[in-house]
Design an enzyme around this catalytic site. Structure first.
Site, PDB file in Angstrom:
ATOM      1  N   ASP A  36      -0.618   0.364  -8.062  1.00  0.00           N
ATOM      2  CA  ASP A  36      -1.558   1.089  -7.224  1.00  0.00           C
ATOM      3  C   ASP A  36      -2.295   2.166  -7.978  1.00  0.00           C
ATOM      4  O   ASP A  36      -1.894   2.571  -9.058  1.00  0.00           O
ATOM      5  CB  ASP A  36      -0.757   1.810  -6.131  1.00  0.00           C
ATOM      6  CG  ASP A  36      -0.651   0.956  -4.899  1.00  0.00           C
ATOM      7  OD1 ASP A  36      -1.175  -0.161  -4.928  1.00  0.00           O
ATOM      8  OD2 ASP A  36      -0.045   1.428  -3.913  1.00  0.00           O
ATOM      9  N   LYS A  58      -6.063   1.212  -4.263  1.00  0.00           N
ATOM     10  CA  LYS A  58      -6.931   1.653  -3.180  1.00  0.00           C
ATOM     11  C   LYS A  58      -7.285   3.084  -3.541  1.00  0.00           C
ATOM     12  O   LYS A  58      -6.409   3.870  -3.820  1.00  0.00           O
ATOM     13  CB  LYS A  58      -6.182   1.695  -1.858  1.00  0.00           C
ATOM     14  CG  LYS A  58      -5.604   0.387  -1.426  1.00  0.00           C
ATOM     15  CD  LYS A  58      -4.857   0.644  -0.136  1.00  0.00           C
ATOM     16  CE  LYS A  58      -3.912  -0.486   0.169  1.00  0.00           C
ATOM     17  NZ  LYS A  58      -3.018  -0.114   1.276  1.00  0.00           N
ATOM     18  N   MET A 173      -2.949  12.176   3.107  1.00  0.00           N
ATOM     19  CA  MET A 173      -4.300  11.631   3.313  1.00  0.00           C
ATOM     20  C   MET A 173      -5.119  12.505   4.252  1.00  0.00           C
ATOM     21  O   MET A 173      -5.918  11.990   5.041  1.00  0.00           O
ATOM     22  CB  MET A 173      -4.215  10.201   3.896  1.00  0.00           C
ATOM     23  CG  MET A 173      -3.365   9.267   3.067  1.00  0.00           C
ATOM     24  SD  MET A 173      -3.023   7.712   3.913  1.00  0.00           S
ATOM     25  CE  MET A 173      -1.698   8.163   5.016  1.00  0.00           C
TER      26      MET A 173
END
Ligand code: SAH
Length: 506
Positions: A36, A58, A173
């Site tokens: 990742d 991502k 996030m």
């Protein structure tokens, strides 16, 4: 065909040292690594050379591959009979969609193991000096997604519960939605004066921390355009950072340091600098390659029993000597009664990995030290094999010959100019992310000049602090038009590091 297997591995929050022992073990036995954006890419070095490395990253919601495609890929690679390491930032089961990936494995009947990792909330908080709970301050902590769409009518987050009481709340996030998050918490009863910390790239050298209160953190973050990835810590515990801060206030925190040693030699210096908080940019200016001509060394290896001493002065010498030994279809036993001298503890260690305990490791690590130690033992009539680098000083061969020994000194490896400068290093130099360039030998600065061009070198290093070990290296810097700002009194990497600390904390 081998049996398919998948390891779902938590890579930890960023500092490559924070992966678990089990996680590293699993990486080491993988055939495919799917990694990742947030998993530190340095960890890929632990994968075996044959492993296929696939980026499945991502970046801040912009999915490089959709989750469904990632699941399919993991399954497909495993069904090829491969051991797949799925390397995910932090912990795979904390906002990592590891649950979904596992479900796909179960559906496909593929066996798996889950290796937990240090999640960002815990890692970044620790490196920011913020204990998530504290006996005197708070007894609970919640990990919450900050990614939920702010206009979502029926929020799945229980804002009321999160807001009441004194529990610490860690949002993942949440940078983009920070204004909504803080507004929601205050609207549901958290005091506007509650301290808040944003920790970006926690546990990495580039870690950034911004602190404020629920009332003002949004505006502060906007002012400095604070960017993801970051966690947001809300709660009274944030105040403890004032006392417990330890990581981002070390002497070289925030200082980008260019290390120009060859890749195989940079390690020690790099860790000394990192211990002081520096962000190290590795830019090897020397590559070590095996000598193309091997006849002399191979010839000596064929007649090893006739030698009295084998002298190995560097890890490179050890590696290339044993490479030729293997190429001759021999192993350590061929060394037989021949005595082995090692220069320096690292070299001695490398020799031990071949099952040989060096007979002599002089206290003085330099060529002079070996000569002095061997002189004591009497060299007249002795036959000596000394595989060396093409740039070795001629001291050992010359002095031992003078003492009456027969010295065979084949070139085992050569120092060559690398193909170029890694693009990310060039970028760091251009964007002035490097505050200090270090040179530990004349060749490092000369090679760098050759690699980028002399004029460009001066331009790239404009305003950059130059550190050089030893007067010869410093002179080489000056010849190229560079001013030398740091030159330690003693010519060791430890003293060089100390000199950097003094310079940058002064
Ligand atoms: N599974 C991961 C979380 C993935 S969600 C874990 O356990 O840590 C991605 C979010 O994690 C980012 O948006 C950010 O909020 C957080 N994050 C991951 N690495 C981080 C780091 N080094 N510093 C700060 N936040 C980080």
């Amino acid at each position: 065909m081998n049996k398919p297997f998948v390891y779902l591995i938590g890579a930890g929050p960023g500092d490559p040292g924070l992966i678990t022992v089990r996680g590293r073990e699993c990486l080491e036995r993988s055939d495919v690594v799917l990694y990742d954006y947030l998993a530190n890419h340095q960890l890929l070095k632990s994968a075996p050379p044959h492993a296929e490395l696939i980026y499945a990253g991502k970046v801040g919601g912009a999915h490089n591959r959709e989750q469904g495609q990632i699941n399919d890929l993991i399954v497909a690679k495993a069904l090829e009979g491969k051991i797949v390491a799925r390397l995910k930032g932090g912990d795979p089961f904390v906002f990592g969609r590891g649950g979904e990936e596992c479900e796909a494995l179960v559906a496909a009947g593929i066996p798996f193991e889950i290796v937990p990792g240090v999640t960002a909330g815990i890692g970044a908080a620790a490196y920011a000096g913020i204990p998530l709970t504290h006996r005197d301050v708070t007894t609970s902590v919640a990990f919450v997604t900050g990614h939920e769409h702010p206009d979502k009518e029926n929020s799945e987050i229980d804002w009321e519960k999160l807001s009441l009481g004194s529990g610490t709340v860690v949002f993942y996030m949440g940078v983009r939605n920070l204004p909504q998050i803080t507004a929601n918490l205050m609207a549901h009863g958290r005091s506007p004066s509650t301290p808040v910390a944003l920790v970006r790239w926690g546990t990495r050298p580039e870690q950034e921390v911004l602190t404020g209160t629920l009332a003002d953190i949004g505006e502060q973050a906007r002012k400095v355009s604070f960017k993801p990835p970051a966690i947001t810590i809300v709660g009274e515990v944030v105040r403890l950072r004032e006392t417990l801060r330890w990581f981002d206030n070390r002497p070289l925190s925030g200082v980008g340091v260019l290390v120009t040693r060859s890749a195989d030699q940079a390690g020690e210096f790099t860790s000394l600098l990192k211990d002081q908080g520096a962000t190290v940019h590795d830019c090897p200016t020397i590559s070590i390659v095996p000598s193309e001509v091997t006849t002399e060394l191979d010839g000596a290896i064929a007649t090893l029993p006739s030698y009295d001493w084998l002298i190995l002065t560097s890890v490179n010498a050890v590696n290339y000597f044993f490479q030729r030994l293997t190429a001759s279809n021999l192993d350590s036993r061929a060394i037989g009664r021949c005595m082995v001298a090692a220069v320096g503890p690292k070299t001695a260690e490398a020799i031990r990995t071949h099952g040989i305990i060096p007979d002599l490791v002089p206290a003085d690590y330099k060529a002079e030290g070996v000569v002095a130690a061997l002189r004591e033992l009497g060299m007249r009539g002795k036959k000596i094999l000394y595989p060396q680098g093409d740039r070795a000083r001629d001291i050992i061969r010359r002095e031992l010959t003078t003492l009456g020994a027969e010295v065979v000194a084949p070139v085992a490896y050569r120092n060559v100019l690398p193909d170029g400068i890694p693009p990310h290093i060039m970028e760091a130099l251009e964007k002035k992310k490097i505050q200090c360039a270090t040179f530990t030998a004349s060749s490092t600065v000369r090679n760098l000049a050759e690699l980028v061009g002399e004029n460009r070198l001066l331009h790239l290093l404009e305003g950059v602090t130059i550190a050089a070990i030893g007067p010869v290296t410093a002179a080489s810097c000056r010849e190229l038009g560079l001013e030398v700002h740091i030159h330690p009194e003693q010519y060791t990497l430890e003293k060089m590091t100390e000199a950097l600390v003094t310079h940058f904390s002064g």
